[in-house]
Structures are given as structure tokens and as C-alpha cells.
Design an enzyme around this catalytic site. Structure first.
Site, PDB file in Angstrom:
ATOM      1  CB  ILE A 152      -0.975   0.001   1.200  1.00 38.39           C
ATOM      2  CG1 ILE A 152      -2.012   1.124   1.047  1.00 38.39           C
ATOM      3  CG2 ILE A 152      -0.262   0.092   2.537  1.00 38.39           C
ATOM      4  CD1 ILE A 152      -3.237   0.954   1.941  1.00 38.39           C
ATOM      5  CG  LEU A 165      -0.650  -2.923  17.074  1.00 43.23           C
ATOM      6  CD1 LEU A 165       0.359  -1.835  16.781  1.00 43.23           C
ATOM      7  CD2 LEU A 165      -1.766  -2.349  17.920  1.00 43.23           C
ATOM      8  CE1 TYR A 203       0.146 -13.623  17.077  1.00 45.74           C
ATOM      9  CE2 TYR A 203       1.270 -14.639  18.938  1.00 45.74           C
ATOM     10  CZ  TYR A 203       0.624 -13.549  18.372  1.00 45.74           C
ATOM     11  OH  TYR A 203       0.473 -12.389  19.112  1.00 45.74           O
ATOM     12  CG  ASN A 236       3.678  -5.584   1.778  1.00 43.46           C
ATOM     13  OD1 ASN A 236       4.486  -5.587   0.852  1.00 43.46           O
ATOM     14  ND2 ASN A 236       2.676  -6.447   1.844  1.00 43.46           N
TER      15      ASN A 236
HETATM   16  P1  NAD Z   1      -6.877  -8.333  17.632  1.00 45.66           P
HETATM   17  O1  NAD Z   1      -7.146  -9.636  16.990  1.00 45.66           O
HETATM   18  O2  NAD Z   1      -7.988  -7.699  18.406  1.00 45.66           O
HETATM   19  O3  NAD Z   1      -6.378  -7.272  16.557  1.00 45.66           O
HETATM   20  C1  NAD Z   1      -5.628  -7.603  15.420  1.00 45.66           C
HETATM   21  C2  NAD Z   1      -6.176  -6.792  14.260  1.00 45.66           C
HETATM   22  O4  NAD Z   1      -5.404  -7.072  13.086  1.00 45.66           O
HETATM   23  C3  NAD Z   1      -7.628  -7.132  13.921  1.00 45.66           C
HETATM   24  O5  NAD Z   1      -8.392  -5.952  13.848  1.00 45.66           O
HETATM   25  C4  NAD Z   1      -7.539  -7.835  12.579  1.00 45.66           C
HETATM   26  O6  NAD Z   1      -8.696  -7.668  11.773  1.00 45.66           O
HETATM   27  C5  NAD Z   1      -6.303  -7.194  11.994  1.00 45.66           C
HETATM   28  N1  NAD Z   1      -5.668  -8.022  10.966  1.00 45.66           N
HETATM   29  C6  NAD Z   1      -5.374  -9.346  11.025  1.00 45.66           C
HETATM   30  N2  NAD Z   1      -4.796  -9.739   9.867  1.00 45.66           N
HETATM   31  C7  NAD Z   1      -4.711  -8.634   9.070  1.00 45.66           C
HETATM   32  C8  NAD Z   1      -4.222  -8.400   7.769  1.00 45.66           C
HETATM   33  N3  NAD Z   1      -3.681  -9.391   7.038  1.00 45.66           N
HETATM   34  N4  NAD Z   1      -4.308  -7.152   7.250  1.00 45.66           N
HETATM   35  C9  NAD Z   1      -4.865  -6.145   7.966  1.00 45.66           C
HETATM   36  N5  NAD Z   1      -5.349  -6.311   9.228  1.00 45.66           N
HETATM   37  C10 NAD Z   1      -5.269  -7.547   9.763  1.00 45.66           C
HETATM   38  O7  NAD Z   1      -5.585  -8.533  18.568  1.00 45.66           O
HETATM   39  P2  NAD Z   1      -4.869  -7.527  19.571  1.00 45.66           P
HETATM   40  O8  NAD Z   1      -4.881  -8.151  20.894  1.00 45.66           O
HETATM   41  O9  NAD Z   1      -5.379  -6.168  19.402  1.00 45.66           O
HETATM   42  O10 NAD Z   1      -3.369  -7.612  19.027  1.00 45.66           O
HETATM   43  C11 NAD Z   1      -2.788  -6.593  18.251  1.00 45.66           C
HETATM   44  C12 NAD Z   1      -1.334  -6.934  17.993  1.00 45.66           C
HETATM   45  O11 NAD Z   1      -0.633  -7.067  19.226  1.00 45.66           O
HETATM   46  C13 NAD Z   1      -1.126  -8.238  17.227  1.00 45.66           C
HETATM   47  O12 NAD Z   1      -0.070  -8.076  16.300  1.00 45.66           O
HETATM   48  C14 NAD Z   1      -0.731  -9.211  18.302  1.00 45.66           C
HETATM   49  O13 NAD Z   1       0.082 -10.243  17.801  1.00 45.66           O
HETATM   50  C15 NAD Z   1       0.018  -8.317  19.276  1.00 45.66           C
HETATM   51  N6  NAD Z   1      -0.028  -8.874  20.641  1.00 45.66           N
HETATM   52  C16 NAD Z   1      -1.146  -8.766  21.404  1.00 45.66           C
HETATM   53  C17 NAD Z   1      -1.144  -9.329  22.675  1.00 45.66           C
HETATM   54  C18 NAD Z   1      -2.335  -9.223  23.595  1.00 45.66           C
HETATM   55  O14 NAD Z   1      -2.294  -9.795  24.668  1.00 45.66           O
HETATM   56  N7  NAD Z   1      -3.390  -8.509  23.277  1.00 45.66           N
HETATM   57  C19 NAD Z   1      -0.015 -10.018  23.147  1.00 45.66           C
HETATM   58  C20 NAD Z   1       1.089 -10.127  22.305  1.00 45.66           C
HETATM   59  C21 NAD Z   1       1.094  -9.536  21.055  1.00 45.66           C
END
Ligand code: NAD
Ligand code: UDP
Length: 325
Positions: A66, A76, A148, A102
Site C-alpha cells: 500500500i 499491529l 504465529y 510491506n
Molecule cells: P486483535 O485480533 O484484536 O487485533 C488484530 C487486528 O489485526 C484485527 O483488527 C484484525 O482484523 C487485523 N488483521 C489481522 N490480519 C490482518 C491483515 N492481514 N491485514 C490487515 N489487518 C489484519 O488482537 P490484539 O490483541 O489487538 O493484538 C494486536 C497486535 O498485538 C497483534 O499483532 C498481536 O500479535 C500483538 N499482541 C497482542 C497481545 C495481547 O495480549 N493482546 C499479546 C502479544 C502480542
């Protein structure tokens, strides 16, 4: 050209953490672009931001390039719940790896600072406790969590190679279990599962005997950590971010039952494969570099999260809410 407001891209911005981050960045006066393919995020998380002229939503998959003009990027985008990331493991790995390529390419063209939401999962089922950033981890590369864990590890590699090879200004945060309002009720992660089950009066599904541990961070603390990390220029990471107070999953279940006043009993199910036995962040590095540490402790954070789900369940068709597991 120097713009009057900092333009910030948040990928995964319609998810749980991303929506809180967009909100916090808008509060600083930034111009925020939220990019999300809505695979597991939802418009409900950002609908209250849609009227803000400095907020823009783009439905896009990060695995495709993009072209945008921004000053900073928070990457994220990636499903975070084991239930969601195992649904389409190939797409999960592509999201981490192609998504990172990307976003790093975009950052390189724009010379923009870029943040990566990495994870405690890079430590796998850890052999040292608590986990420090210098620990290389114990990950099964072919197990069901690998899409993951290894995806996030490869993304870290890409971030550090772009830093070394192209002098890109990176920040890599290793996030430990974070919870709070706007987790998806069907997300499958332990805090949302237990609260929804308790509020519906269903049995609480404890996997294994519940002796495995996690350390739970409330969302507002984590977002403050992200912003402090991006605001300073001495440390690029990797930086553990989480709350070091550690609980067994059984303790979590009992606390949720107590705080909701539910009549739910605990029901024990098979432990999923490669489920880490213990997890606790050593956050000395973040404390020293960012003067940051979590403030909200588990009971207080659970109280706010229970209030959120209680309200959500009262205005949602309960047939649409089914905790996986
Ligand atoms: P979440 O699932 O609520 O949010 C992830 C978002 O990414 C979603 O809105 C989803 O639609 C979007 N997404 C997924 N694949 C995509 C793609 N190919 N293109 C565009 N958007 C895409 O999870 P979260 O808890 O908000 O986590 C956010 C980030 O933080 C993630 O990368 C996750 O790995 C990392 N993380 C979160 C935690 C936690 O405890 N919440 C812990 C470790 C890491
Ligand atoms: N878990 C559980 N019951 C559930 C969901 C999860 O006992 O309904 C356990 C899971 O096996 C793990 C811990 O809770 O040991 C945390 O799981 P989660 O999916 O939230 O995140 P993880 O830290 O494993 O990525």
C-alpha cells in the site's frame, strides 16, 4: 513537506489494542490512519472515532503493498488469539512476514519511524523465568502455534535487518497477555472467555489443570508503554511490555467467578498442544529506559472489563456470542 499534525498509520487499528492506540494517538493531536482487513477486528471498536476529521479507516490486507504518506507506523495487524491465528495458519504467517515486509518497505521509502507489535510468544514455552529480552526462546517450529510464534520471530528479524541494512528507525515491543474492553467476546483468549462464560452463567473452561501461569496487563498501561517507547530515541528494543504479576489460570478463573458473582463451576478440558507452562515478563529494561511500569492491577482491570462485557451482552443477541474452546 512538514505537516502541522504528525500523520500516523496504525495497522490492525480496528482490533482490541489498535482501537485503543488510535484513540490515544488522536488525543495527542495526531492525524491517524487506521488500516485493517477486519478479519478479527470490528467496526464497532472504531465507530466512535469515525466522525473525527483526523481519523480515517482503510479496509486493506497488509499482505498486499500500500502507498501512503505518513510520519510514523505502528504495525499491529495480526490475529492474536490462538483460536483466530490457527483458523488460517498460512494467512497468519503471511500477515506477519509479508505484512512486515510491506510496512518496512513503506517506512523505508518515507524514512518513517516504525513500531512492531511482537509478542512474548517469541519465547515459546520458556526454560527461563521470568523472561528477559536476551533469552532466545524455546519455540516448536512445526507445532500448531508456530504460524504465529515463528511469524513474529521472522518479523523481528526483518525489523532488525532493515535497521542494520537501511538504518531504519525501529521499535520492537514484546507484548505479554493484555486484556480489557473491546476484546472480541468470541475471541477465545482466556480473559474474555472466562468473563463471558461467567456472565452467561456457563461453566468456565479451564484448559489442563489450570496450573499454567500468565501475567496480565491492563490495556491502558500497555498503550502508555507503546507511546513512551516511540517517544524516546535511545532504545529500539526488543522491549518486554506487560504486567509482571503472575497468576495461574485457575486463580484467574476463581477471581472472575468471585468478581462477577456468577454461579459458574470450573470445567477442565484438554490442554492445547505447545501451551506454554509459565510466562512472566522481566520489565527492568522498560522501567529503566522509559520510566514506565503498569499501574492497574488484576482485580481493578478485571472489574472494568467485566463492566464492559456486561453492557455488551445486555445489548447483543446472545446467540451471536459463543466462546470458542
Ligand atoms: P486483535 O485480533 O484484536 O487485533 C488484530 C487486528 O489485526 C484485527 O483488527 C484484525 O482484523 C487485523 N488483521 C489481522 N490480519 C490482518 C491483515 N492481514 N491485514 C490487515 N489487518 C489484519 O488482537 P490484539 O490483541 O489487538 O493484538 C494486536 C497486535 O498485538 C497483534 O499483532 C498481536 O500479535 C500483538 N499482541 C497482542 C497481545 C495481547 O495480549 N493482546 C499479546 C502479544 C502480542
Ligand atoms: N485458556 C483456558 N481456557 C480458555 C482459554 C484459554 O484455560 O477458555 C488457557 C490457555 O490454555 C492458556 C492460557 O489460558 O494456558 C492463556 O490463553 P490465551 O489464549 O489467552 O493466550 P496465550 O497466552 O496462550 O497465547
Amino acid at each position: 513537506m512538514q505537516h502541522l499534525r504528525k500523520r500516523i498509520l496504525v495497522t490492525g487499528g480496528a482490533g482490541f489494542l489498535g482501537s485503543h492506540l488510535c484513540e490515544a494517538l488522536l488525543a495527542t493531536g495526531a492525524d491517524v490512519i487506521c488500516l485493517d482487513n477486519l478479519f478479527c477486528g470490528q467496526k464497532d471498536n472504531i465507530v466512535h472515532l469515525m466522525d473525527n476529521p483526523f481519523f480515517e479507516f482503510i479496509r486493506h490486507d497488509v499482505t498486499f503493498p500500500i502507498y501512503l504518506e505518513v510520519d510514523e507506523i505502528y504495525n499491529l495487524a495480526c490475529p492474536a488469539s490462538p483460536f483466530h491465528y490457527q483458523h488460517d495458519p498460512v494467512q497468519t504467517l503471511k500477515t506477519s512476514v509479508h505484512g512486515a515486509i510491506n510496512m518496512l518497505g513503506l517506512a523505508k521509502r518515507l524514512n518513517a519511524k516504525i513500531f512492531q507489535a511482537s509478542t512474548s510468544e517469541v519465547y515459546g514455552d520458556p526454560n527461563i523465568h521470568p523472561q528477559v529480552e536476551s533469552y532466545f526462546g524455546n519455540v516448536n517450529p512445526i507445532g500448531v502455534r508456530a504460524c504465529y510464534d515463528e511469524g513474529k520471530r521472522a518479523a523481528e528479524t526483518l525489523f532488525f535487518d532493515y535497521h542494520r541494512q537501511h538504518d531504519l528507525d525501529i521499535r520492537v515491543a514484546r507484548i505479554f497477555n493484555t486484556y480489557g474492553p473491546r476484546m472480541h467476546p468470541n475471541d477465545g483468549r482466556v480473559v474474555s472467555n472466562f468473563i463471558v462464560q461467567a456472565l452467561k452463567g456457563q461453566p468456565i473452561t479451564v484448559f489442563g489443570d489450570g496450573s499454567q501461569t500468565r501475567s496480565f496487563c491492563y490495556v491502558s498501561d500497555l498503550i502508555a508503554g507503546f507511546q513512551a517507547f516511540m517517544a524516546q530515541d535511545k532504545e529500539i528494543g526488543p522491549m518486554n511490555m506487560g504486567n509482571p504479576n503472575e497468576f495461574t489460570i485457575r486463580e484467574l478463573a476463581e477471581t472472575v467467578v468471585e468478581l462477577t458473582g456468577a454461579k459458574s463451576t470450573l470445567t477442565f478440558k484438554d490442554l492445547p498442544s505447545d501451551d506454554p507452562k509459565q510466562r512472566q515478563p522481566d520489565i527492568s529494561k522498560a522501567k529503566a529506559a522509559l520510566s514506565w511500569e503498569p499501574k492497574v492491577q488484576l482485580r481493578e482491570g478485571l472489574g472494568k472489563t467485566i463492566a464492559y462485557f456486561d453492557d455488551l451482552l445486555s445489548r447483543t443477541d446472545l446467540n451471536r456470542i459463543e466462546t470458542p474452546g
